[in-house]
Scaffold this motif. Structure first.
Motif, PDB file in Angstrom:
ATOM      1  N   GLY A 151       0.811  -1.215   0.000  1.00  0.00           N
ATOM      2  CA  GLY A 151       0.000   0.000   0.000  1.00  0.00           C
ATOM      3  C   GLY A 151       0.843   1.262   0.000  1.00  0.00           C
ATOM      4  O   GLY A 151       0.566   2.221  -0.736  1.00  0.00           O
ATOM      5  N   ARG A 152       1.895   1.268   0.818  1.00  0.00           N
ATOM      6  CA  ARG A 152       2.773   2.446   0.873  1.00  0.00           C
ATOM      7  C   ARG A 152       3.482   2.663  -0.458  1.00  0.00           C
ATOM      8  O   ARG A 152       3.706   3.797  -0.888  1.00  0.00           O
ATOM      9  CB  ARG A 152       3.793   2.267   1.997  1.00  0.00           C
ATOM     10  CG  ARG A 152       3.297   2.736   3.349  1.00  0.00           C
ATOM     11  CD  ARG A 152       4.267   2.387   4.435  1.00  0.00           C
ATOM     12  NE  ARG A 152       4.210   0.966   4.781  1.00  0.00           N
ATOM     13  CZ  ARG A 152       5.144   0.336   5.478  1.00  0.00           C
ATOM     14  NH1 ARG A 152       6.228   0.984   5.865  1.00  0.00           N
ATOM     15  NH2 ARG A 152       5.015  -0.934   5.771  1.00  0.00           N
ATOM     16  N   TRP A 153       3.868   1.556  -1.114  1.00  0.00           N
ATOM     17  CA  TRP A 153       4.531   1.648  -2.415  1.00  0.00           C
ATOM     18  C   TRP A 153       3.646   2.401  -3.405  1.00  0.00           C
ATOM     19  O   TRP A 153       4.122   3.263  -4.160  1.00  0.00           O
ATOM     20  CB  TRP A 153       4.835   0.241  -2.915  1.00  0.00           C
ATOM     21  CG  TRP A 153       5.569   0.151  -4.207  1.00  0.00           C
ATOM     22  CD1 TRP A 153       6.919   0.125  -4.398  1.00  0.00           C
ATOM     23  CD2 TRP A 153       4.986   0.038  -5.516  1.00  0.00           C
ATOM     24  NE1 TRP A 153       7.228   0.003  -5.739  1.00  0.00           N
ATOM     25  CE2 TRP A 153       6.056  -0.051  -6.446  1.00  0.00           C
ATOM     26  CE3 TRP A 153       3.683  -0.004  -5.996  1.00  0.00           C
ATOM     27  CZ2 TRP A 153       5.836  -0.179  -7.817  1.00  0.00           C
ATOM     28  CZ3 TRP A 153       3.463  -0.130  -7.362  1.00  0.00           C
ATOM     29  CH2 TRP A 153       4.545  -0.207  -8.254  1.00  0.00           C
ATOM     30  N   ALA A 154       2.352   2.070  -3.394  1.00  0.00           N
ATOM     31  CA  ALA A 154       1.424   2.740  -4.306  1.00  0.00           C
ATOM     32  C   ALA A 154       1.194   4.189  -3.896  1.00  0.00           C
ATOM     33  O   ALA A 154       1.185   5.096  -4.743  1.00  0.00           O
ATOM     34  CB  ALA A 154       0.099   1.979  -4.336  1.00  0.00           C
ATOM     35  N   GLN A 155       1.010   4.432  -2.604  1.00  0.00           N
ATOM     36  CA  GLN A 155       0.739   5.787  -2.136  1.00  0.00           C
ATOM     37  C   GLN A 155       1.903   6.723  -2.406  1.00  0.00           C
ATOM     38  O   GLN A 155       1.700   7.907  -2.703  1.00  0.00           O
ATOM     39  CB  GLN A 155       0.405   5.749  -0.640  1.00  0.00           C
ATOM     40  CG  GLN A 155      -0.943   5.097  -0.341  1.00  0.00           C
ATOM     41  CD  GLN A 155      -1.211   4.938   1.141  1.00  0.00           C
ATOM     42  OE1 GLN A 155      -0.298   4.701   1.933  1.00  0.00           O
ATOM     43  NE2 GLN A 155      -2.474   5.067   1.533  1.00  0.00           N
ATOM     44  N   PRO A 200      -3.673   4.331  -6.108  1.00  0.00           N
ATOM     45  CA  PRO A 200      -4.485   3.605  -5.124  1.00  0.00           C
ATOM     46  C   PRO A 200      -3.705   2.435  -4.518  1.00  0.00           C
ATOM     47  O   PRO A 200      -2.847   1.836  -5.169  1.00  0.00           O
ATOM     48  CB  PRO A 200      -5.676   3.096  -5.953  1.00  0.00           C
ATOM     49  CG  PRO A 200      -5.714   3.960  -7.164  1.00  0.00           C
ATOM     50  CD  PRO A 200      -4.282   4.330  -7.448  1.00  0.00           C
ATOM     51  N   ARG A 201      -4.021   2.112  -3.255  1.00  0.00           N
ATOM     52  CA  ARG A 201      -3.323   1.036  -2.556  1.00  0.00           C
ATOM     53  C   ARG A 201      -3.421  -0.286  -3.304  1.00  0.00           C
ATOM     54  O   ARG A 201      -2.476  -1.083  -3.306  1.00  0.00           O
ATOM     55  CB  ARG A 201      -3.893   0.885  -1.145  1.00  0.00           C
ATOM     56  CG  ARG A 201      -3.490   2.006  -0.196  1.00  0.00           C
ATOM     57  CD  ARG A 201      -4.183   1.863   1.154  1.00  0.00           C
ATOM     58  NE  ARG A 201      -3.882   0.583   1.773  1.00  0.00           N
ATOM     59  CZ  ARG A 201      -2.798   0.334   2.510  1.00  0.00           C
ATOM     60  NH1 ARG A 201      -1.901   1.289   2.715  1.00  0.00           N
ATOM     61  NH2 ARG A 201      -2.610  -0.850   3.058  1.00  0.00           N
ATOM     62  N   LEU A 202      -4.549  -0.538  -3.944  1.00  0.00           N
ATOM     63  CA  LEU A 202      -4.723  -1.817  -4.636  1.00  0.00           C
ATOM     64  C   LEU A 202      -3.729  -1.994  -5.776  1.00  0.00           C
ATOM     65  O   LEU A 202      -3.358  -3.124  -6.120  1.00  0.00           O
ATOM     66  CB  LEU A 202      -6.150  -1.958  -5.166  1.00  0.00           C
ATOM     67  CG  LEU A 202      -7.189  -2.363  -4.118  1.00  0.00           C
ATOM     68  CD1 LEU A 202      -8.604  -2.287  -4.697  1.00  0.00           C
ATOM     69  CD2 LEU A 202      -6.907  -3.778  -3.602  1.00  0.00           C
ATOM     70  N   LEU A 203      -3.273  -0.892  -6.353  1.00  0.00           N
ATOM     71  CA  LEU A 203      -2.246  -0.994  -7.395  1.00  0.00           C
ATOM     72  C   LEU A 203      -0.974  -1.587  -6.808  1.00  0.00           C
ATOM     73  O   LEU A 203      -0.284  -2.385  -7.449  1.00  0.00           O
ATOM     74  CB  LEU A 203      -1.967   0.380  -7.997  1.00  0.00           C
ATOM     75  CG  LEU A 203      -0.951   0.387  -9.149  1.00  0.00           C
ATOM     76  CD1 LEU A 203      -1.574  -0.241 -10.386  1.00  0.00           C
ATOM     77  CD2 LEU A 203      -0.491   1.801  -9.458  1.00  0.00           C
ATOM     78  N   GLY A 204      -0.652  -1.208  -5.574  1.00  0.00           N
ATOM     79  CA  GLY A 204       0.514  -1.766  -4.911  1.00  0.00           C
ATOM     80  C   GLY A 204       0.352  -3.256  -4.639  1.00  0.00           C
ATOM     81  O   GLY A 204       1.306  -4.029  -4.769  1.00  0.00           O
ATOM     82  N   HIS A 205      -0.855  -3.672  -4.270  1.00  0.00           N
ATOM     83  CA  HIS A 205      -1.085  -5.100  -4.038  1.00  0.00           C
ATOM     84  C   HIS A 205      -0.931  -5.898  -5.339  1.00  0.00           C
ATOM     85  O   HIS A 205      -0.404  -7.012  -5.322  1.00  0.00           O
ATOM     86  CB  HIS A 205      -2.480  -5.307  -3.448  1.00  0.00           C
ATOM     87  CG  HIS A 205      -2.627  -4.759  -2.058  1.00  0.00           C
ATOM     88  ND1 HIS A 205      -1.808  -5.142  -1.017  1.00  0.00           N
ATOM     89  CD2 HIS A 205      -3.495  -3.838  -1.542  1.00  0.00           C
ATOM     90  CE1 HIS A 205      -2.174  -4.497   0.080  1.00  0.00           C
ATOM     91  NE2 HIS A 205      -3.180  -3.702  -0.220  1.00  0.00           N
TER      92      HIS A 205
END
Length: 238
Positions: A19-23, A28-33
């Protein structure tokens, strides 16, 4: 006498920082997932070349239900898509897939896919991938204790015979060796209710890298550091 050092046979990973990677990128956090899910493939592919027979990844904890409904729903959709899209690759790579955790709270379609990929890859032996999904170490021990207590009540188990080797037979991981090495990414230095019983003598590595940036090279660097550690399992050097 100290135990001779070799590389880890079983590596467990707390895949933190999606989540932090995306933020950090304004996304959006889901992009990081989703980016983190793609990273899993690279690490699995690296395991046989580094003599890692078992890898267990922490995908969703019993505490993660506290996240927003949108994020939880997105994660469940991601898990379903991951199984569907990666099944053939995992099969061809010789990877056996298992799941640990309480499946009862998961939706029926996801449970069906989990059962399907476990059966599909059941005869693979090159690498063993275990995915902890709706998993918590305390929850696992509680469920195991209930099963053990039921066997005592049914007369299948003598309470006087119970030792510290009894409970592991009731854990979700009863067919797996204990982890030799536990890695947590993202700079956090806590174990977050992950494999509490099994990791009693595991070595830990807390790395600053966020999971979507955790490359094969980073993984192999951590494995190389493990080889320099002296594991005494409660004994002393002589």
């Amino acid at each position: 006498m100290s135990i001779p050092q070799t590389g880890p046979r079983h590596v467990a990973i707390i895949m933190d920082g999606n989540g932090r990677w995306a933020q950090m990128r304004g996304r959006p956090r889901l992009l990081g997932h989703r980016a983190g899910a793609r990273r899993v493939r690279e690490i699995i592919e690296a395991c046989p070349d580094n003599n890692v027979e078992y890898v267990t990844v922490f995908a969703f904890s019993t505490e993660n239900w506290k996240r927003t409904q949108t994020e939880v729903a997105g994660l469940m959709s991601l898990f379903r898509r991951y199984i569907e899209s990666e099944a053939q690759t995992l099969l061809e790579q010789g990877t056996r897939v298992r799941f640990i955790g309480d499946r009862l709270r998961l939706d029926a379609k996801l449970q069906k896919l989990m059962n399907w990929i476990e059966a599909l890859t059941a005869h693979n032996t090159r690498c063993n991938l275990t995915i902890a999904l709706n998993y918590g170490g305390r929850d696992e021990v509680a469920r195991a204790t209930k099963r053990l207590a039921q066997d005592v009540a049914d007369g299948k188990l003598d309470p006087a015979s119970i030792t510290d080797e009894t409970l592991p037979r009731y854990l979700d991981t009863h067919v797996l060796p204990d982890p030799d090495l536990v890695i947590r990414t993202s700079g956090e230095a806590r174990i977050s209710n992950f494999l509490l019983w099994q990791s009693a003598y595991a070595e830990y590595e807390f790395v600053d890298t966020l999971w979507p940036d955790f490359t094969r090279a980073t993984f192999e660097e951590v494995l190389s550091r493990f080889g320099g550690r002296e594991r005494r399992f409660g004994g002393v050097k002589t």
